[in-house]
Design an enzyme around this catalytic site. Structure first.
Site, PDB file in Angstrom:
ATOM      1  N   HIS A 152      -1.752  -2.754  16.310  1.00  0.00           N
ATOM      2  CA  HIS A 152      -2.767  -3.480  15.537  1.00  0.00           C
ATOM      3  C   HIS A 152      -4.126  -3.572  16.224  1.00  0.00           C
ATOM      4  O   HIS A 152      -5.090  -4.028  15.609  1.00  0.00           O
ATOM      5  CB  HIS A 152      -2.250  -4.877  15.193  1.00  0.00           C
ATOM      6  CG  HIS A 152      -1.069  -4.848  14.277  1.00  0.00           C
ATOM      7  ND1 HIS A 152       0.219  -5.021  14.720  1.00  0.00           N
ATOM      8  CD2 HIS A 152      -0.985  -4.610  12.946  1.00  0.00           C
ATOM      9  CE1 HIS A 152       1.043  -4.909  13.705  1.00  0.00           C
ATOM     10  NE2 HIS A 152       0.352  -4.657  12.619  1.00  0.00           N
ATOM     11  N   CYS A 202      -2.539  -5.113  21.289  1.00  0.00           N
ATOM     12  CA  CYS A 202      -1.384  -4.517  20.611  1.00  0.00           C
ATOM     13  C   CYS A 202      -1.685  -3.041  20.361  1.00  0.00           C
ATOM     14  O   CYS A 202      -2.723  -2.726  19.759  1.00  0.00           O
ATOM     15  CB  CYS A 202      -1.121  -5.233  19.293  1.00  0.00           C
ATOM     16  SG  CYS A 202       0.081  -4.350  18.283  1.00  0.00           S
ATOM     17  N   CYS A 260       2.511 -10.268  20.020  1.00  0.00           N
ATOM     18  CA  CYS A 260       1.619  -9.857  18.920  1.00  0.00           C
ATOM     19  C   CYS A 260       2.040 -10.587  17.655  1.00  0.00           C
ATOM     20  O   CYS A 260       3.143 -10.355  17.139  1.00  0.00           O
ATOM     21  CB  CYS A 260       1.668  -8.346  18.672  1.00  0.00           C
ATOM     22  SG  CYS A 260       0.736  -7.910  17.171  1.00  0.00           S
ATOM     23  N   HIS A 308       0.850  -1.195   0.000  1.00  0.00           N
ATOM     24  CA  HIS A 308       0.000   0.000   0.000  1.00  0.00           C
ATOM     25  C   HIS A 308       0.887   1.248   0.000  1.00  0.00           C
ATOM     26  O   HIS A 308       2.121   1.151  -0.060  1.00  0.00           O
ATOM     27  CB  HIS A 308      -1.017  -0.013   1.141  1.00  0.00           C
ATOM     28  CG  HIS A 308      -0.428   0.009   2.525  1.00  0.00           C
ATOM     29  ND1 HIS A 308       0.236   1.091   3.040  1.00  0.00           N
ATOM     30  CD2 HIS A 308      -0.401  -0.930   3.504  1.00  0.00           C
ATOM     31  CE1 HIS A 308       0.634   0.842   4.262  1.00  0.00           C
ATOM     32  NE2 HIS A 308       0.272  -0.398   4.573  1.00  0.00           N
ATOM     33  N   HIS A 364       4.147   1.619   2.102  1.00  0.00           N
ATOM     34  CA  HIS A 364       5.355   0.953   1.585  1.00  0.00           C
ATOM     35  C   HIS A 364       5.954   1.760   0.437  1.00  0.00           C
ATOM     36  O   HIS A 364       7.173   1.904   0.318  1.00  0.00           O
ATOM     37  CB  HIS A 364       5.024  -0.462   1.095  1.00  0.00           C
ATOM     38  CG  HIS A 364       4.367  -1.314   2.140  1.00  0.00           C
ATOM     39  ND1 HIS A 364       3.100  -1.824   1.979  1.00  0.00           N
ATOM     40  CD2 HIS A 364       4.788  -1.701   3.354  1.00  0.00           C
ATOM     41  CE1 HIS A 364       2.768  -2.517   3.067  1.00  0.00           C
ATOM     42  NE2 HIS A 364       3.778  -2.451   3.918  1.00  0.00           N
ATOM     43  N   CYS A 401       2.904  -8.093  14.719  1.00  0.00           N
ATOM     44  CA  CYS A 401       4.205  -7.406  14.840  1.00  0.00           C
ATOM     45  C   CYS A 401       5.342  -8.426  14.865  1.00  0.00           C
ATOM     46  O   CYS A 401       6.490  -8.061  14.667  1.00  0.00           O
ATOM     47  CB  CYS A 401       4.325  -6.631  16.147  1.00  0.00           C
ATOM     48  SG  CYS A 401       3.252  -5.231  16.320  1.00  0.00           S
ATOM     49  N   LYS A 409      -3.107   5.953  11.492  1.00  0.00           N
ATOM     50  CA  LYS A 409      -2.010   5.478  10.647  1.00  0.00           C
ATOM     51  C   LYS A 409      -2.630   4.644   9.533  1.00  0.00           C
ATOM     52  O   LYS A 409      -3.482   3.796   9.783  1.00  0.00           O
ATOM     53  CB  LYS A 409      -1.067   4.598  11.473  1.00  0.00           C
ATOM     54  CG  LYS A 409       0.054   4.012  10.630  1.00  0.00           C
ATOM     55  CD  LYS A 409       0.831   2.937  11.357  1.00  0.00           C
ATOM     56  CE  LYS A 409       1.837   2.316  10.414  1.00  0.00           C
ATOM     57  NZ  LYS A 409       2.165   0.944  10.756  1.00  0.00           N
ATOM     58  N   LYS A 439      -2.593  -1.721   6.313  1.00  0.00           N
ATOM     59  CA  LYS A 439      -3.438  -2.712   5.647  1.00  0.00           C
ATOM     60  C   LYS A 439      -4.433  -3.314   6.634  1.00  0.00           C
ATOM     61  O   LYS A 439      -5.545  -3.614   6.290  1.00  0.00           O
ATOM     62  CB  LYS A 439      -2.586  -3.785   4.974  1.00  0.00           C
ATOM     63  CG  LYS A 439      -1.575  -4.409   5.886  1.00  0.00           C
ATOM     64  CD  LYS A 439      -0.387  -4.958   5.115  1.00  0.00           C
ATOM     65  CE  LYS A 439       0.751  -5.240   6.084  1.00  0.00           C
ATOM     66  NZ  LYS A 439       2.038  -5.309   5.475  1.00  0.00           N
TER      67      LYS A 439
END
Ligand code: ME8
Length: 554
Positions: A181, A178, A160, A52, A55, A163, A335, A338
């Site tokens: 996430h 987390c 996690c 996405h 990246h 992660c 943030k 994905k």
């Protein structure tokens, strides 16, 4: 920052080498005098989902620096790739009902395909499932083992799986979730191999004391340092429960915890990137590891400790940028990720507006190093007001006026000294900023000159001069100065918007444009940074008109 090209064997050094804090103009001057090795990396991305904009952002940032350094004549190695082992990938594969290998192959290809699509000029794309990487990881980790930095113990903690990281008590989100996430963490207990991170506390504190630009910007340096000084615990080095990873050579029941395998990509890739040639001695240590702040701890703490344990040199700099954020319906910023599913689709943007527009927007809108929001609205504004109106129009009208008033030939006269003053020092300034990875600030300096050139057009009103035959010389100077200013900003913008820059320099007869993808273009005289000085090139060459560089989308 840049180090002189070193030759010779791949040496395991007992500690890190002091790097003289060469700063500012001295460094730029040095790099203009001799070829330097410049090794830049991005994180290797997890293949548990498709790429996405986040990246793309890091990778384009690294690409801008790599391209700029090639323009400086440096010996550049630019690495990106995919992180394919460990739980994030194994779990995603299970959810999709495919093998980890199948998922990795499919998504690694998507990341690989992304690179030419965003005009990223990486020299190599590493996949950690590559057997050559795995072999080298085992060699280096065996050395860490033999040097006495590992032991077996029991690990218990909150983990996690997204992660691939154990969280300390003060990192836990509400209800043992987390913080990144927002998913519940797993309480894990297992027998693991441990890395004696705690024994590197003192060497790491010394590193931070002696190398003030090891982590940039300063705020991230301070965060990493305070993590270190708050006390380091040993970390788990292996996992026994999963098989999708690199086998621990001294205990094949275990695979390496994915972060150890992943971090080492930066070293292993140099050993096999270009068939049969080991380029480690030329390029290691890395000049820049670029990433977002989510993986600061791994790179700023574990990575240097691991390298010290293996007797390898430490990288020169980590550059930590912020997050691209997007607002949700209530206006709250998140943030982009994905797992949260709130991404601005870079492919849709590029399909409509072109790759350069995306590259430009990301680094203009969000200051590299800070968090910042992106949106289709601000994208549209910058596309129209800056790319189309300021830069696109400057180029079109400059070339059109030279066509109309001087038969397409740039007059062979001296440049206007007033404009020359405004360009004085620009190239060094941009180089110095990019030496410190200050991509947004460097772009701002270039853009100030784009705006200056537009004001110059208004001030000089060439259409007026053209009506007065006795002012022909003034018109010559004006057109010549505009052409030269346009050339200089375009050469400097090449690292940011390579397709447009190439099209424009081709219209100015400086280089060929075959319309294909933008290659690395090393050794092209028209792109050399040394030539990007106002007045460096004489007039007398022919130019052609260009169709709008940033047209209104259909
Ligand atoms: O962490 N804003 O991989 P990953 C800015 N495999 N950058 C972003 C971003 C956002 N919203 N989202 C992602 C991993 N990134 C590990 C790395 S390295 C040895 C192993 C970028 O796929 C940014 O560079 O989760 C971030 O650090 C990286 O993607 C995380 O990629």
């Amino acid at each position: 920052m840049l180090r002189e090209r070193q030759r010779g064997g791949f040496e395991f050094t007992p500690g890190y080498r002091d790097v003289p804090a060469a700063r500012g103009a001295g460094r730029v001057a040095a790099s203009l005098e001799r070829r330097m090795a410049f090794y830049i990396t991005t994180p290797i991305y997890y293949v548990n989902a498709a790429p996405h904009l986040g990246h793309a952002y890091t990778t384009i940032g690294a690409d801008i620096l790599a391209r700029h350094m090639r323009q400086r004549g440096e010996d550049v190695f630019f690495l990106t790739g995919t992180d394919e082992h460990g739980e994030p990938v194994a779990q995603a594969a299970e959810r999709e009902g495919v093998s980890p290998r199948e998922l990795a192959d499919r998504n690694a290809q998507r990341f690989r395909d992304l690179m030419p699509r965003i005009d990223v000029s990486n020299d190599y794309f590493i996949r950690t499932s590559d057997p050559r990487h795995k072999k080298r990881v085992q060699e280096i980790m065996q050395r860490v083992h033999d040097n006495g930095h590992v032991y077996k113990g029991i690990y218990e903690g909150w983990y996690c799986p997204r992660c691939a990281d154990f969280k300390t008590e003060n990192e836990l989100g509400p209800g043992n979730t987390c913080p990144i996430h927002k998913i519940p963490l797993d309480k894990e207990r297992e027998e693991n191999w441990f890395f004696r991170l705690s024994s590197f506390q003192e060497p790491l504190e010394r590193l931070y004391a002696e190398q003030a630009d090891f982590v940039m910007p300063r705020q991230r340096f301070n965060e990493a340092l305070s993590f270190i000084t708050s006390g380091l615990n040993d970390v788990s080095l292996s996992r026994a429960k999963i098989r999708w990873g690199v086998e621990v050579p001294w205990d094949p029941e275990h695979v390496f915890y994915v972060w150890f395998d992943a971090l080492l990509n930066y070293v292993t890739a140099l050993g096999f990137a270009h068939d049969g040639k080991d380029e480690t001695a030329e390029f290691w240590p890395a000049t820049y590891h670029v990433m977002a702040k989510d993986i600061l701890k791994f790179h700023a703490v574990i990575w240097p400790a691991l390298l010290l344990a293996a007797g390898l040199e430490l990288p020169r700099h980590l550059f930590i940028h912020g997050y691209l954020l997007m607002k949700d319906a209530s206006g709250e910023e998140h943030k982009m990720s994905k797992s949260l599913g709130n991404v601005l689709d870079p492919f849709a943007v590029m399909d409509t507006f072109g790759t350069d527009a995306l590259r430009y927007y990301c680094f203009r809108e969000v200051s590299f190093g800070q968090d910042g929001s992106v949106s289709t609205a601000t994208f549209g504004d910058r596309y129209e007001s800056e790319l189309a109106n300021e830069f696109g129009n400057l180029a079109s009208r400059t070339l059109a006026m030279i066509g109309r008033y001087r038969d397409g030939v740039v007059p062979e006269v001296d440049v206007d000294p007033a404009l020359a003053d405004d360009f004085e020092g620009l190239t060094d300034e941009v180089s110095e900023l990019l030496d410190r990875a200050e991509i947004t600030q460097a772009l701002e300096r270039i853009w100030q000159r784009v705006r200056r050139l537009n004001r110059y057009v208004e001030e000089r009103a060439p259409w007026q001069l053209a009506k007065e035959p006795d002012r022909a010389e003034e018109l010559d100077v004006t057109l010549r100065s505009l052409a030269e200013g346009l050339r200089v900003v375009t050469v400097l913008l090449w690292a940011y918007i390579p397709q447009t820059a190439r099209r424009l320099l081709a219209a100015m007869g400086r280089l060929e444009d075959d319309g294909g993808p933008t290659p690395r273009e090393t050794g092209v005289p028209a792109l050399e940074i040394a030539g990007a000085r106002f007045g460096a090139e004489p007039g007398g060459f022919e130019v052609q008109r260009v169709p709008p560089l940033f047209p209104k989308p259909q």
